[in-house]
Design a protein around this motif. Structure first.
Motif, PDB file in Angstrom:
ATOM      1  N   GLU A 209      44.452  57.954 -72.619  1.00 38.03           N
ATOM      2  CA  GLU A 209      46.008  57.436 -72.307  1.00 38.03           C
ATOM      3  C   GLU A 209      46.687  57.454 -70.770  1.00 38.03           C
ATOM      4  O   GLU A 209      47.179  57.069 -70.112  1.00 38.03           O
ATOM      5  CB  GLU A 209      46.937  59.213 -72.822  1.00 38.03           C
ATOM      6  CG  GLU A 209      46.999  59.400 -73.843  1.00 38.03           C
ATOM      7  CD  GLU A 209      47.489  60.511 -74.056  1.00 38.03           C
ATOM      8  OE1 GLU A 209      48.443  61.029 -72.987  1.00 38.03           O
ATOM      9  OE2 GLU A 209      47.916  61.284 -75.483  1.00 38.03           O
ATOM     10  N   GLU A 210      45.331  58.084 -69.869  1.00 39.41           N
ATOM     11  CA  GLU A 210      45.394  57.806 -68.168  1.00 39.41           C
ATOM     12  C   GLU A 210      44.945  56.640 -67.956  1.00 39.41           C
ATOM     13  O   GLU A 210      45.753  55.431 -67.279  1.00 39.41           O
ATOM     14  CB  GLU A 210      44.587  57.988 -67.370  1.00 39.41           C
ATOM     15  CG  GLU A 210      44.771  59.988 -67.654  1.00 39.41           C
ATOM     16  CD  GLU A 210      43.011  60.782 -66.959  1.00 39.41           C
ATOM     17  OE1 GLU A 210      42.497  60.302 -65.655  1.00 39.41           O
ATOM     18  OE2 GLU A 210      43.593  62.135 -67.089  1.00 39.41           O
ATOM     19  N   ASP A 211      44.370  55.342 -68.620  1.00 47.38           N
ATOM     20  CA  ASP A 211      43.849  54.466 -68.725  1.00 47.38           C
ATOM     21  C   ASP A 211      45.583  53.328 -68.766  1.00 47.38           C
ATOM     22  O   ASP A 211      45.569  52.507 -68.259  1.00 47.38           O
ATOM     23  CB  ASP A 211      42.792  53.861 -69.548  1.00 47.38           C
ATOM     24  CG  ASP A 211      41.161  54.018 -68.678  1.00 47.38           C
ATOM     25  OD1 ASP A 211      41.291  54.557 -67.808  1.00 47.38           O
ATOM     26  OD2 ASP A 211      40.743  54.488 -69.616  1.00 47.38           O
ATOM     27  N   LEU A 212      45.999  53.546 -69.768  1.00 48.28           N
ATOM     28  CA  LEU A 212      47.250  52.983 -70.074  1.00 48.28           C
ATOM     29  C   LEU A 212      48.366  53.080 -69.470  1.00 48.28           C
ATOM     30  O   LEU A 212      49.412  51.969 -69.050  1.00 48.28           O
ATOM     31  CB  LEU A 212      47.499  53.367 -72.135  1.00 48.28           C
ATOM     32  CG  LEU A 212      46.050  53.291 -73.370  1.00 48.28           C
ATOM     33  CD1 LEU A 212      47.263  53.834 -74.335  1.00 48.28           C
ATOM     34  CD2 LEU A 212      46.361  51.678 -73.048  1.00 48.28           C
ATOM     35  N   ALA A 213      48.459  54.316 -68.998  1.00 50.72           N
ATOM     36  CA  ALA A 213      49.488  54.629 -68.138  1.00 50.72           C
ATOM     37  C   ALA A 213      49.261  54.072 -66.273  1.00 50.72           C
ATOM     38  O   ALA A 213      50.505  53.400 -65.938  1.00 50.72           O
ATOM     39  CB  ALA A 213      49.142  56.217 -67.571  1.00 50.72           C
ATOM     40  N   TYR A 214      48.327  54.026 -66.056  1.00 54.57           N
ATOM     41  CA  TYR A 214      47.097  53.422 -65.111  1.00 54.57           C
ATOM     42  C   TYR A 214      47.565  51.583 -65.042  1.00 54.57           C
ATOM     43  O   TYR A 214      47.939  50.919 -64.363  1.00 54.57           O
ATOM     44  CB  TYR A 214      45.926  53.581 -65.142  1.00 54.57           C
ATOM     45  CG  TYR A 214      45.754  52.576 -63.509  1.00 54.57           C
ATOM     46  CD1 TYR A 214      45.979  53.369 -62.418  1.00 54.57           C
ATOM     47  CD2 TYR A 214      44.887  51.356 -63.462  1.00 54.57           C
ATOM     48  CE1 TYR A 214      45.124  52.252 -60.891  1.00 54.57           C
ATOM     49  CE2 TYR A 214      44.292  50.907 -62.114  1.00 54.57           C
ATOM     50  CZ  TYR A 214      44.557  51.334 -61.364  1.00 54.57           C
ATOM     51  OH  TYR A 214      44.500  51.255 -60.156  1.00 54.57           O
TER      52      TYR A 214
ATOM     53  N   GLN B 178      50.386  49.906 -62.998  1.00 48.67           N
ATOM     54  CA  GLN B 178      49.631  48.282 -61.857  1.00 48.67           C
ATOM     55  C   GLN B 178      50.904  46.623 -62.563  1.00 48.67           C
ATOM     56  O   GLN B 178      51.312  46.551 -61.351  1.00 48.67           O
ATOM     57  CB  GLN B 178      48.725  47.356 -62.970  1.00 48.67           C
ATOM     58  CG  GLN B 178      46.794  49.068 -61.628  1.00 48.67           C
ATOM     59  CD  GLN B 178      47.541  48.944 -60.463  1.00 48.67           C
ATOM     60  OE1 GLN B 178      48.007  47.692 -60.044  1.00 48.67           O
ATOM     61  NE2 GLN B 178      47.576  50.423 -59.975  1.00 48.67           N
ATOM     62  N   GLN B 179      51.216  46.718 -63.303  1.00 52.74           N
ATOM     63  CA  GLN B 179      52.076  45.903 -64.522  1.00 52.74           C
ATOM     64  C   GLN B 179      53.349  45.679 -63.946  1.00 52.74           C
ATOM     65  O   GLN B 179      54.170  45.166 -63.174  1.00 52.74           O
ATOM     66  CB  GLN B 179      52.019  45.836 -66.161  1.00 52.74           C
ATOM     67  CG  GLN B 179      50.664  45.567 -66.642  1.00 52.74           C
ATOM     68  CD  GLN B 179      51.037  45.405 -67.996  1.00 52.74           C
ATOM     69  OE1 GLN B 179      51.996  45.873 -68.356  1.00 52.74           O
ATOM     70  NE2 GLN B 179      49.794  44.844 -68.939  1.00 52.74           N
ATOM     71  N   ALA B 180      54.042  47.121 -63.924  1.00 50.37           N
ATOM     72  CA  ALA B 180      55.385  47.563 -62.741  1.00 50.37           C
ATOM     73  C   ALA B 180      55.261  46.887 -61.883  1.00 50.37           C
ATOM     74  O   ALA B 180      56.258  46.400 -60.771  1.00 50.37           O
ATOM     75  CB  ALA B 180      55.562  49.127 -63.533  1.00 50.37           C
ATOM     76  N   ASP B 181      54.351  47.683 -60.669  1.00 45.03           N
ATOM     77  CA  ASP B 181      54.290  47.407 -59.683  1.00 45.03           C
ATOM     78  C   ASP B 181      54.227  45.686 -59.279  1.00 45.03           C
ATOM     79  O   ASP B 181      54.899  45.166 -58.492  1.00 45.03           O
ATOM     80  CB  ASP B 181      52.760  48.024 -58.844  1.00 45.03           C
ATOM     81  CG  ASP B 181      52.900  49.420 -58.749  1.00 45.03           C
ATOM     82  OD1 ASP B 181      54.168  49.848 -59.022  1.00 45.03           O
ATOM     83  OD2 ASP B 181      52.057  49.915 -58.363  1.00 45.03           O
ATOM     84  N   LYS B 182      53.242  44.750 -60.241  1.00 43.02           N
ATOM     85  CA  LYS B 182      53.172  43.015 -59.782  1.00 43.02           C
ATOM     86  C   LYS B 182      54.585  42.748 -60.729  1.00 43.02           C
ATOM     87  O   LYS B 182      54.997  41.633 -58.880  1.00 43.02           O
ATOM     88  CB  LYS B 182      52.275  43.121 -61.032  1.00 43.02           C
ATOM     89  CG  LYS B 182      51.761  41.713 -61.139  1.00 43.02           C
ATOM     90  CD  LYS B 182      50.433  40.835 -61.862  1.00 43.02           C
ATOM     91  CE  LYS B 182      50.450  39.692 -61.869  1.00 43.02           C
ATOM     92  NZ  LYS B 182      49.447  39.062 -62.738  1.00 43.02           N
ATOM     93  N   LYS B 183      54.802  43.392 -61.599  1.00 44.00           N
ATOM     94  CA  LYS B 183      56.651  42.584 -61.786  1.00 44.00           C
ATOM     95  C   LYS B 183      57.700  42.845 -60.213  1.00 44.00           C
ATOM     96  O   LYS B 183      58.175  42.083 -59.557  1.00 44.00           O
ATOM     97  CB  LYS B 183      57.036  43.610 -62.799  1.00 44.00           C
ATOM     98  CG  LYS B 183      58.175  42.932 -63.651  1.00 44.00           C
ATOM     99  CD  LYS B 183      59.022  43.394 -65.084  1.00 44.00           C
ATOM    100  CE  LYS B 183      59.875  42.594 -64.790  1.00 44.00           C
ATOM    101  NZ  LYS B 183      59.900  43.114 -66.006  1.00 44.00           N
ATOM    102  N   ALA B 184      57.088  44.045 -59.799  1.00 44.31           N
ATOM    103  CA  ALA B 184      57.682  44.184 -58.723  1.00 44.31           C
ATOM    104  C   ALA B 184      57.813  43.851 -58.279  1.00 44.31           C
ATOM    105  O   ALA B 184      58.670  42.923 -56.931  1.00 44.31           O
ATOM    106  CB  ALA B 184      58.007  45.874 -58.272  1.00 44.31           C
ATOM    107  N   ARG B 185      56.637  43.949 -56.894  1.00 47.19           N
ATOM    108  CA  ARG B 185      56.322  42.471 -56.083  1.00 47.19           C
ATOM    109  C   ARG B 185      56.600  40.988 -55.942  1.00 47.19           C
ATOM    110  O   ARG B 185      57.008  40.988 -55.531  1.00 47.19           O
ATOM    111  CB  ARG B 185      54.554  42.139 -55.593  1.00 47.19           C
ATOM    112  CG  ARG B 185      54.283  43.632 -54.730  1.00 47.19           C
ATOM    113  CD  ARG B 185      52.666  43.336 -54.658  1.00 47.19           C
ATOM    114  NE  ARG B 185      51.763  42.938 -56.039  1.00 47.19           N
ATOM    115  CZ  ARG B 185      51.086  43.921 -56.574  1.00 47.19           C
ATOM    116  NH1 ARG B 185      51.504  45.738 -56.986  1.00 47.19           N
ATOM    117  NH2 ARG B 185      50.459  43.510 -57.485  1.00 47.19           N
ATOM    118  N   GLU B 186      56.559  40.966 -57.269  1.00 48.62           N
ATOM    119  CA  GLU B 186      57.148  39.398 -57.564  1.00 48.62           C
ATOM    120  C   GLU B 186      58.435  39.031 -57.663  1.00 48.62           C
ATOM    121  O   GLU B 186      58.757  37.691 -56.908  1.00 48.62           O
ATOM    122  CB  GLU B 186      56.314  39.036 -59.178  1.00 48.62           C
ATOM    123  CG  GLU B 186      55.151  38.556 -59.432  1.00 48.62           C
ATOM    124  CD  GLU B 186      54.293  38.585 -60.807  1.00 48.62           C
ATOM    125  OE1 GLU B 186      55.301  38.641 -61.515  1.00 48.62           O
ATOM    126  OE2 GLU B 186      53.322  38.195 -61.302  1.00 48.62           O
TER     127      GLU B 186
END
Length: 68
Positions: A26-31, A35-43
């Motif tokens: 679960e920790e890996d999936l949450a991480y 990361q995907q959410a952060d990348k989308k926000a940066r874009e």
């Protein structure tokens, strides 16, 4: 000298190893999700900032110290 010697492919090359199946907890999936959410926000932020030019407006020029 026999003709054709030393030509062709080398059968001794190692083959690429197969990818191992990785079990994610679960920790890996949450991480990864974070990361995907952060990348989308940066874009999105880069998209908003595109075309605005320099933030200072070019009015200030090069700052010089008062020393000589």
């Amino acid at each position: 000298m026999p003709s054709g010697q030393g030509t062709g492919t080398n059968p001794l090359h190692n083959k690429k190893p197969k990818k191992k199946v990785v079990e994610e907890d679960e920790e890996d999936l949450a991480y990864k999700k974070k990361q995907q959410a952060d990348k989308k926000a940066r874009e999105e932020m880069a998209k908003k900032a595109q075309g605005k030019g320099p933030l200072n407006g070019g009015q200030q020029g090069i700052k010089k110290s008062g020393k000589k």
